[in-house]
Design an enzyme around this catalytic site. Sequence first.
Site, PDB file in Angstrom:
ATOM      1  N   ALA A  66       0.854  -1.507   0.031  1.00 57.43           N
ATOM      2  CA  ALA A  66      -0.260  -0.398   0.077  1.00 57.43           C
ATOM      3  C   ALA A  66       0.929   0.999   0.160  1.00 57.43           C
ATOM      4  O   ALA A  66       1.709   1.176   0.610  1.00 57.43           O
ATOM      5  CB  ALA A  66      -0.555   0.010   0.977  1.00 57.43           C
ATOM      6  N   GLY A 112      -0.612  -5.156   0.959  1.00 55.60           N
ATOM      7  CA  GLY A 112      -1.766  -4.887   0.711  1.00 55.60           C
ATOM      8  C   GLY A 112      -1.451  -5.587  -0.694  1.00 55.60           C
ATOM      9  O   GLY A 112      -3.152  -6.473  -1.380  1.00 55.60           O
ATOM     10  N   GLU A 115      -2.030  -8.911  -0.573  1.00 53.89           N
ATOM     11  CA  GLU A 115      -3.888  -9.564   0.355  1.00 53.89           C
ATOM     12  C   GLU A 115      -4.622  -9.506  -1.428  1.00 53.89           C
ATOM     13  O   GLU A 115      -5.603  -9.889  -1.231  1.00 53.89           O
ATOM     14  CB  GLU A 115      -4.049  -8.235   1.311  1.00 53.89           C
ATOM     15  CG  GLU A 115      -3.282  -8.602   1.973  1.00 53.89           C
ATOM     16  CD  GLU A 115      -3.827  -7.439   3.611  1.00 53.89           C
ATOM     17  OE1 GLU A 115      -4.063  -7.459   4.285  1.00 53.89           O
ATOM     18  OE2 GLU A 115      -3.103  -6.870   2.947  1.00 53.89           O
ATOM     19  N   GLU A 135       4.371  -5.781   7.717  1.00 53.95           N
ATOM     20  CA  GLU A 135       3.470  -4.481   8.037  1.00 53.95           C
ATOM     21  C   GLU A 135       3.170  -5.123   9.425  1.00 53.95           C
ATOM     22  O   GLU A 135       3.560  -3.384  10.049  1.00 53.95           O
ATOM     23  CB  GLU A 135       1.514  -4.832   8.239  1.00 53.95           C
ATOM     24  CG  GLU A 135       0.748  -4.632   6.981  1.00 53.95           C
ATOM     25  CD  GLU A 135       0.940  -5.654   5.772  1.00 53.95           C
ATOM     26  OE1 GLU A 135       0.022  -6.114   5.095  1.00 53.95           O
ATOM     27  OE2 GLU A 135       1.714  -6.811   6.053  1.00 53.95           O
TER      28      GLU A 135
END
Length: 258
Positions: A66, A112, A115, A135
Amino acid sequence: MDYKNLLTNTEAGIRTITISRPEKLNALNRETLSEINQAVTSALANSQVYGLIITGAGEKAFVAGADISEFSNYAAQQGKELAKEGHANVFDLIANSPKPIIAAINGFALGGGLELALACHIRYASENAKLGLPEVSLGLIPGYGGTQRLPQLVGKGKAFEIILSANMVDSKESQNIGLVNKVVPLSDLLAECKTLLHTIISRSPNAISAAITAINAAIDPQKDGFETEIEQFSKCFGHADFKEGVTAFLEKRKANFR
């Protein structure tokens, strides 16, 4: 439709969505997530699109995470809204798509990005791919389904190792632990994904959709997977695809699903 951060192409019933922010290694920001929502929603609504591939631009990254600069000053409530919005608009949308979606992981798939790949039904990776959920090194945890979808693929113990260490996993190990379905040379990645999708979309689209619903129910604690399977199985008998499939089998010809 033109997008700022995506490239789209449709060929022989397959819509390829390429995340294109090369200067940011295709990192996800709000605008990109919004465009992914629009592109996937458009493909699902298009009767001439039977399957999707999601990939990243270039040879370095699928999606390298992200865009941290967007949420570096967020407080708890803003973080909650960010995660809920992402789940509803992108990650769950992909996971629950009635049309098959393959992630073509062409390099780094981190945070992300991983994910996003986890939300897809199938994952093919290039030999140079590196996957991870880093993360915790930022004082966070995965917020777009990583803590839920990763254990379903690799098991609880391995998911703990990957998430808690924040270490990357190479393509070979990713295949060995079931994180990706297949590893191929980068030059062959999209072709391999398209070959598989062409096989899938040659089958009954109604049955494909029903199978996705039933498989997803197996890992949904709010649903009885066996009951969902029975329901979807029974509905198939009332669809034209069943009649065509059985007739084609008895007539020893290829089924012509519409």
